[in-house]
Design a protein around this motif. Structure first.
Motif, short mmCIF file in Angstrom:
data_model
loop_
_atom_site.label_atom_id
_atom_site.label_comp_id
_atom_site.label_asym_id
_atom_site.label_seq_id
_atom_site.Cartn_x
_atom_site.Cartn_y
_atom_site.Cartn_z
N TYR A 151 7.06 -12.20 -2.23
CA TYR A 151 6.69 -11.41 -3.95
C TYR A 151 5.98 -10.36 -4.30
N GLY A 152 4.73 -11.32 -4.03
CA GLY A 152 3.04 -10.76 -4.13
C GLY A 152 3.37 -9.22 -3.33
N LEU A 153 3.84 -9.42 -2.54
CA LEU A 153 3.69 -7.97 -1.62
C LEU A 153 3.99 -7.18 -1.63
N ILE A 154 5.85 -7.70 -2.43
CA ILE A 154 6.50 -6.10 -2.63
C ILE A 154 6.11 -6.00 -4.29
N ARG A 155 5.92 -6.46 -4.54
CA ARG A 155 5.87 -5.80 -6.04
C ARG A 155 5.27 -6.74 -7.26
N ASP A 156 4.67 -7.93 -7.13
CA ASP A 156 3.47 -8.75 -8.10
C ASP A 156 2.22 -8.85 -7.70
N TRP A 160 0.33 4.30 5.81
CA TRP A 160 0.79 4.16 3.93
C TRP A 160 0.12 2.49 3.67
N ILE A 161 -0.53 1.49 4.21
CA ILE A 161 -1.36 1.56 3.32
C ILE A 161 -2.79 1.39 4.47
N ILE A 194 -5.05 -4.89 3.30
CA ILE A 194 -3.71 -5.10 2.82
C ILE A 194 -3.28 -5.86 3.84
N GLN A 195 -3.07 -5.09 5.21
CA GLN A 195 -2.86 -5.32 6.31
C GLN A 195 -3.99 -7.02 6.84
N GLY A 210 0.80 1.81 -0.93
CA GLY A 210 -0.09 2.15 -1.76
C GLY A 210 -0.67 1.15 -1.94
N PRO A 211 -1.26 0.89 -3.26
CA PRO A 211 -1.62 -0.61 -3.61
C PRO A 211 -1.16 -1.80 -2.77
#
Lengths: 434, 434
Positions: free
Chosen positions: A259-264, A355-356, A360-361, A408-409
């Motif tokens: 959930y954190g990674l995809i939208r929060d 893309w990132i 983030i990776q 993205g971010p």
């Protein structure tokens, strides 16, 4: 961001503390409860387990004076809307469960692991001061490998032998496998009866019990047969996590991380700071992680119940993960373990696509490793196996495999079939045996 | 009333006549149709049958210049609305079928009886001037006794082995058993894919293909496992009835009679005058009977899709009928035969309750007898069997068996659990062995 998360965590702590000082589980049984619906002491196995758990799994004999519901998350689906209750000790509150039972007959679907721990308590909660309700139960073998048509038929057999009619309620008591099977059985029995989810694993509490995806596996792939079918409510008693093995707890964390990674992004940052507290089962940390996960899932499901697009983003890491699970044979790895490795692969591929950025990776890898989750597929899962299994993934449309990839971010992702196939090849080569 | 019905029949005749003079089935195959999708002559069995049928079941090789759709009945269900096309030769119009196909992959589900007659024609209609579509088929054994989980799994196996994805369309080609199984498979495969009904029996055309009830049987009862799932369209080529055995035709008539009894007195009166024409397969009589039946069903389903109450009235005679079918073992009697006997029993009980006058009871008996349908259960079905099987009927709610009974003037009925049990006992005693 971290400050906001901390204050939310503090708020969760307050309600948990309030719960802790309310009167708990007096031992005397009220005379009005029929003796057949519960016993005066917990069954042997539950009692033996109590020594190692923080909260007892024994049936409560009287409901608390004050409701301990710390959080309600609403899933907004029009006439199929329903609440998710989250809090410690909710199974000690019969009224909460009973208000969502439709009809006089209940079938509890559970498994051999969960039944000794919570079946008696749930039966008590369903029947306390409620003599008109009768409760049947069916105890299935435990494990993903039993999420099949033969086991599903046992639920139908029990329902039909018990002569349940349309005005009955199925209760799923267990993890994701039980929830998915019970939900699909409820969707299909007499073309649909009511059901309630009581998830007892972190995986089920943060993901599978919310959103109405139900189904069973086929030998050639996971969840290929099923239905979208919403429950009357989801009741998450966080104390049930006290009996959950560490490996199962970590498996659920894989979805929390998702959930954190995809939208929060703030939730991801909160997790980076609080992962140790989650793994140590610190109640307020667990409650906040579950609440925020359910909120994220509820928001997505409300916008896209039947997975037209947005909802597919909840499957970050799942296409790779399903291939691992199917390739290994169900039950070797837990679902969240496969998702964790799949998430690292999705992040790797996203980075190869440009893309990132690398941080983030790296943070994806680090947080999953910190949760003691696998960060690569096991030996023996080959590129060929990945390709074959991914070809029958539900997200294939008109022959094109669409993937959820980070972009993205932090907190951004896409669901797309438009990516350079070379990146996928490179990721498979980097992570798999030939 | 009769005058109105006759003029409607006349109108139906006009459009059928128009069809008869349009150019039919030229034999030359257009070069653009891939040879794999159809052959240049009909298969042996279809050819052998042609001698006894009015219209050929052989694949048409070129669509007619003018559409022969004589009737479209719309099922109004909001975003799940769909059309029912009714007319002779509709399978010769590829465009009609193709406009409702979603995706590039089609799975035709049919049986060993219907496949030799119509599978090739349907495959042709799906692929004519439409080279991007590929068609798979699964041919199931024929009969109600195969409407079970094992046979259903063959559909899933085929779909998964063929790597069908969410953008695919299932086509049900056959009678009610095929429609119910294919529909439930479509509802469940990948949690729901598109499907089209091509009913080839009168029973399926006037009843089971319309309204979205899908499912399979359980050894302890009919249709206990299933889903409400609506098709993209229903395509009724009335010429397929030319290959239907007389007994199957009569079975469908039982449901036609039902619509008259429960809600459409003028239709019942029309049937009393035209039963001989229906049984003789007079095209305009058949088309009108199907159209009016579909209109009645569509009106009921639009008001009560999930059978909250009104829709249950479509089950006149079915509770008794299901008991006969289950008691005998599926497949001994056709569904409509059991419904016919059940309808006579329901009328008998309604008369005993004083809810209808004797003439309605008599006309019910007479019209079903005229259709050469059974008007009583067979030897060997006992009162005890009736009671046991009716106790697990889907219309039981909170333990109370609700029945559809006739009440008031012709065309009136009620769905109720409030009736004198003595009347039920008397009816069972009058019709059954002890």
């Amino acid at each position: 961001m971290a400050a906001t998360a901390s204050s939310l965590l503090a708020a969760a702590s307050v309600s948990t503390s309030r719960a802790a000082i309310s009167p708990r589980r007096p031992r005397a049984a009220p005379a009005s409860v029929p003796s057949s619906s519960r016993s005066s002491c917990p069954p042997l196995r539950a009692r033996a387990l109590r020594s190692r758990v923080v909260a007892s799994a024994a049936p409560a004999m009287q409901p608390p004076a004050v409701s301990r519901v710390s959080t309600v998350v609403d899933v907004d689906l029009g006439d199929r809307s329903y609440p998710i209750y989250i809090g410690p000790g909710l199974l000690d509150e019969p009224e909460l469960l009973q208000r969502h039972v439709i009809g006089k007959r209940v079938l509890v679907v559970t498994n051999t692991t969960v039944a000794p721990l919570y079946l008696e308590k749930v039966t008590w909660a369903l029947t306390y001061q409620n003599p008109n309700v009768s409760v049947e139960s069916v105890v299935l073998p435990d494990g993903e490998k039993y999420k099949d048509m033969d086991t599903l038929m046992k639920v139908f057999d029990k329902a039909i032998e018990s002569r349940l009619d349309r005005r009955c309620t199925f209760v799923a008591l267990g993890g994701g496998v039980i929830g998915d099977m019970c939900g699909y059985a409820a969707a299909s029995f007499l073309r649909g009866v009511n059901f309630i989810q009581i998830p007892t694993t972190l995986m089920a509490q943060v993901d599978s019990s919310v959103g109405g995806k139900t189904g069973i596996n086929h030998p050639l792939g996971k969840n290929l047969i099923g239905a979208f079918y919403q429950p009357q409510c989801v009741l998450i008693d966080t104390e049930t996590l006290n009996t959950l093995p560490d490996r199962e707890l970590a498996s659920g964390v894989a979805e929390v991380v998702k959930y954190g990674l995809i939208r929060d992004a703030p939730f991801f940052e909160w997790q980076e700071k609080n992962m140790a507290a989650i793994l140590a089962r610190e109640p307020s940390a667990l409650t906040y992680a579950i609440k925020r996960s359910c909120e994220n899932k509820a928001e997505v499901v409300a916008q896209d119940e039947r997975e037209g697009g947005l909802r597919a983003t909840l499957n970050l890491g799942h296409t790779f993960g399903h291939a691992i699970e199917t390739g290994l044979g169900y039950g070797e790895w837990l679902h969240g373990e496969a998702v964790a490795a799949g998430t690292v692969m999705a992040a790797d591929m996203s980075y190869r696509l440009g893309w990132i950025d690398e941080s983030i990776q790296k943070r994806t890898f680090d947080i999953l490793e910190q949760a003691k989750l696998p960060v690569a597929p096991p030996k023996g899962v080959t590129i060929e196996m990945f390709r074959n299994i991914m070809a029958v993934d539900k997200k294939v449309a008109d022959g094109l495999l669409r993937l959820i990839l980070l972009k993205g971010p932090l907190g951004g992702c896409v669901f797309t079939g438009e990516y350079d196939r070379k990146a996928l090849d490179e990721t498979l080569r980097a992570f798999c045996d030939n």
